[in-house]
Design a protein around this motif. Structure first.
Motif, mmCIF file in Angstrom:
data_model
loop_
_atom_site.group_PDB
_atom_site.id
_atom_site.type_symbol
_atom_site.label_atom_id
_atom_site.label_comp_id
_atom_site.label_asym_id
_atom_site.label_seq_id
_atom_site.Cartn_x
_atom_site.Cartn_y
_atom_site.Cartn_z
ATOM 1 N N UNK A 1 -12.858 -21.575 -1.588
ATOM 2 C CA UNK A 1 -12.429 -20.279 -2.104
ATOM 3 C C UNK A 1 -11.058 -19.981 -1.515
ATOM 4 N N UNK A 2 -10.116 -19.562 -2.354
ATOM 5 C CA UNK A 2 -8.754 -19.313 -1.904
ATOM 6 C C UNK A 2 -8.413 -17.849 -2.196
ATOM 7 N N UNK A 3 -8.001 -17.132 -1.142
ATOM 8 C CA UNK A 3 -7.681 -15.713 -1.250
ATOM 9 C C UNK A 3 -6.300 -15.456 -0.657
ATOM 10 N N UNK A 4 -5.688 -14.367 -1.073
ATOM 11 C CA UNK A 4 -4.441 -13.920 -0.443
ATOM 12 C C UNK A 4 -4.804 -12.963 0.679
ATOM 13 N N UNK A 5 -4.298 -13.228 1.876
ATOM 14 C CA UNK A 5 -4.586 -12.393 3.044
ATOM 15 C C UNK A 5 -3.951 -11.014 2.913
ATOM 16 N N UNK A 6 -2.654 -10.987 2.672
ATOM 17 C CA UNK A 6 -1.904 -9.731 2.651
ATOM 18 C C UNK A 6 -2.291 -8.899 1.435
ATOM 19 N N UNK A 7 -2.547 -7.631 1.672
ATOM 20 C CA UNK A 7 -2.886 -6.651 0.640
ATOM 21 C C UNK A 7 -4.281 -6.814 0.060
ATOM 22 N N UNK A 8 -4.727 -8.044 -0.193
ATOM 23 C CA UNK A 8 -6.011 -8.216 -0.832
ATOM 24 C C UNK A 8 -7.165 -8.207 0.165
ATOM 25 N N UNK B 1 5.498 -1.607 7.682
ATOM 26 C CA UNK B 1 5.232 -1.984 9.073
ATOM 27 C C UNK B 1 5.016 -3.486 9.220
ATOM 28 N N UNK B 2 5.399 -4.270 8.205
ATOM 29 C CA UNK B 2 5.208 -5.720 8.272
ATOM 30 C C UNK B 2 5.872 -6.326 9.509
ATOM 31 N N UNK B 3 6.977 -5.757 9.941
ATOM 32 C CA UNK B 3 7.691 -6.275 11.108
ATOM 33 C C UNK B 3 7.107 -5.805 12.428
ATOM 34 N N UNK B 4 6.073 -4.970 12.390
ATOM 35 C CA UNK B 4 5.477 -4.404 13.611
ATOM 36 C C UNK B 4 3.977 -4.690 13.671
ATOM 37 N N UNK B 5 3.617 -5.936 13.414
ATOM 38 C CA UNK B 5 2.201 -6.289 13.349
ATOM 39 C C UNK B 5 1.405 -5.977 14.617
ATOM 40 N N UNK B 6 1.994 -6.059 15.822
ATOM 41 C CA UNK B 6 1.175 -5.748 17.006
ATOM 42 C C UNK B 6 0.668 -4.308 17.033
ATOM 43 N N UNK C 1 1.479 -14.287 3.619
ATOM 44 C CA UNK C 1 2.907 -14.108 3.372
ATOM 45 C C UNK C 1 3.714 -14.313 4.660
ATOM 46 N N UNK C 2 3.044 -14.257 5.820
ATOM 47 C CA UNK C 2 3.716 -14.325 7.115
ATOM 48 C C UNK C 2 3.804 -15.753 7.635
ATOM 49 N N UNK C 3 4.668 -15.952 8.644
ATOM 50 C CA UNK C 3 4.734 -17.247 9.316
ATOM 51 C C UNK C 3 3.465 -17.430 10.163
ATOM 52 N N UNK C 4 3.317 -18.622 10.749
ATOM 53 C CA UNK C 4 2.078 -18.953 11.467
ATOM 54 C C UNK C 4 1.838 -17.999 12.639
ATOM 55 N N UNK C 5 2.863 -17.717 13.424
ATOM 56 C CA UNK C 5 2.702 -16.859 14.602
ATOM 57 C C UNK C 5 2.232 -15.458 14.197
ATOM 58 N N UNK C 6 2.876 -14.879 13.206
ATOM 59 C CA UNK C 6 2.502 -13.523 12.784
ATOM 60 C C UNK C 6 1.148 -13.514 12.082
ATOM 61 N N UNK C 7 0.832 -14.582 11.354
ATOM 62 C CA UNK C 7 -0.482 -14.669 10.700
ATOM 63 C C UNK C 7 -1.586 -14.716 11.750
ATOM 64 N N UNK C 8 -1.411 -15.556 12.776
ATOM 65 C CA UNK C 8 -2.430 -15.652 13.829
ATOM 66 C C UNK C 8 -2.550 -14.340 14.601
ATOM 67 N N UNK C 9 -1.435 -13.635 14.812
ATOM 68 C CA UNK C 9 -1.473 -12.323 15.449
ATOM 69 C C UNK C 9 -2.301 -11.353 14.600
ATOM 70 N N UNK C 10 -2.042 -11.341 13.310
ATOM 71 C CA UNK C 10 -2.776 -10.469 12.396
ATOM 72 C C UNK C 10 -4.271 -10.803 12.397
ATOM 73 N N UNK D 1 -5.840 -21.724 6.781
ATOM 74 C CA UNK D 1 -4.799 -20.778 6.370
ATOM 75 C C UNK D 1 -3.585 -21.571 5.894
ATOM 76 N N UNK D 2 -2.874 -21.007 4.954
ATOM 77 C CA UNK D 2 -1.571 -21.521 4.519
ATOM 78 C C UNK D 2 -0.596 -20.385 4.800
ATOM 79 N N UNK D 3 0.365 -20.620 5.678
ATOM 80 C CA UNK D 3 1.319 -19.570 6.045
ATOM 81 C C UNK D 3 2.590 -19.685 5.198
ATOM 82 N N UNK D 4 3.382 -18.617 5.216
ATOM 83 C CA UNK D 4 4.618 -18.572 4.431
ATOM 84 C C UNK D 4 4.382 -19.004 2.989
#
Length: 197
Positions: A9-16, A24-29, A58-67, A84-87
């Motif tokens: 099953x493949x889903x989009x993380x962001x928004x969905x 606030x995408x730049x302030x994930x913490x 939609x994020x890079x690996x570091x920000x995705x793992x933080x999220x 996960x598939x990042x970026x």
């Protein structure tokens, strides 16, 4: 349903799957996060049935793992999701990439549920079995309606019922081919022909 019918099953993380406080995408913490209703329950339901889950971020690996860490979601075989598939916006076809990473023998063993016209088009190109438009993201119903899809869902909460309605029963759906004398599985049913406006 079993892995004989669907394996990925493949889903989009962001928004969905998770909403992030606007701008606030730049302030994930510290940004306010909202798990979309039904996302975790849907993941658990699929996992119990042997379906692997891949999230496109939609994020890079570091920000995705933080999220994912802030959501307490793990990425491992017995985790919340398995891959996960990042970026994803920078990839030619992240849906096909998810299929390849899962080593699927046939792209029809996967399905996609997305909230963007671009990803619905890419899922169609990747020949997923079910290509589902989910209307709880930033794109309007009208924008999603003109992208290729098999069905439209209001949210992920509806996904288990959709799959149960459109997948054959594991045992009851088997039959014996008269000439070959072997057991075959029925073809998966589609809710309607693919929409291509």
């Amino acid at each position: 349903m079993s892995d004989r019918h669907l394996q990925l099953a493949i889903f989009r993380l962001n928004d969905m799957c998770v909403g992030i406080q606007e701008d606030m995408d730049g302030y994930l913490p510290t940004a306010s996060l909202e798990k979309m209703p039904g996302a975790e329950a849907t993941f658990a339901w699929l996992h119990r049935r042997g379906v692997r889950i891949c999230l496109l971020s939609d994020f890079d690996r570091e920000r995705t793992l933080l999220l994912l860490g802030r959501l307490n979601w793990t990425v491992e075989e017995d985790g919340t999701v398995q891959a996960i598939i990042t970026d994803q916006n920078k990839k030619d076809n992240p849906v096909r990439m998810a299929q390849e990473n899962a080593c699927l023998q046939n792209p029809r063993f996967s399905f996609a549920a997305f909230d963007t016209p671009r990803l619905l088009r890419l899922a169609n190109e990747a020949r997923v079995h079910f290509n589902l438009a989910v209307c709880n993201g930033r794109h309007s119903y009208n924008e999603l309606a003109v992208a290729p899809h098999h069905a439209m869902l209001d949210s992920l909460v509806q996904l288990p019922n959709f799959l149960l309605e459109h997948l054959p029963e594991a045992e009851a759906g088997q039959f014996t081919h008269p000439a070959a004398g072997r057991r075959l599985l029925p073809k998966l049913r589609l809710p309607r022909p693919l929409s291509r406006r």
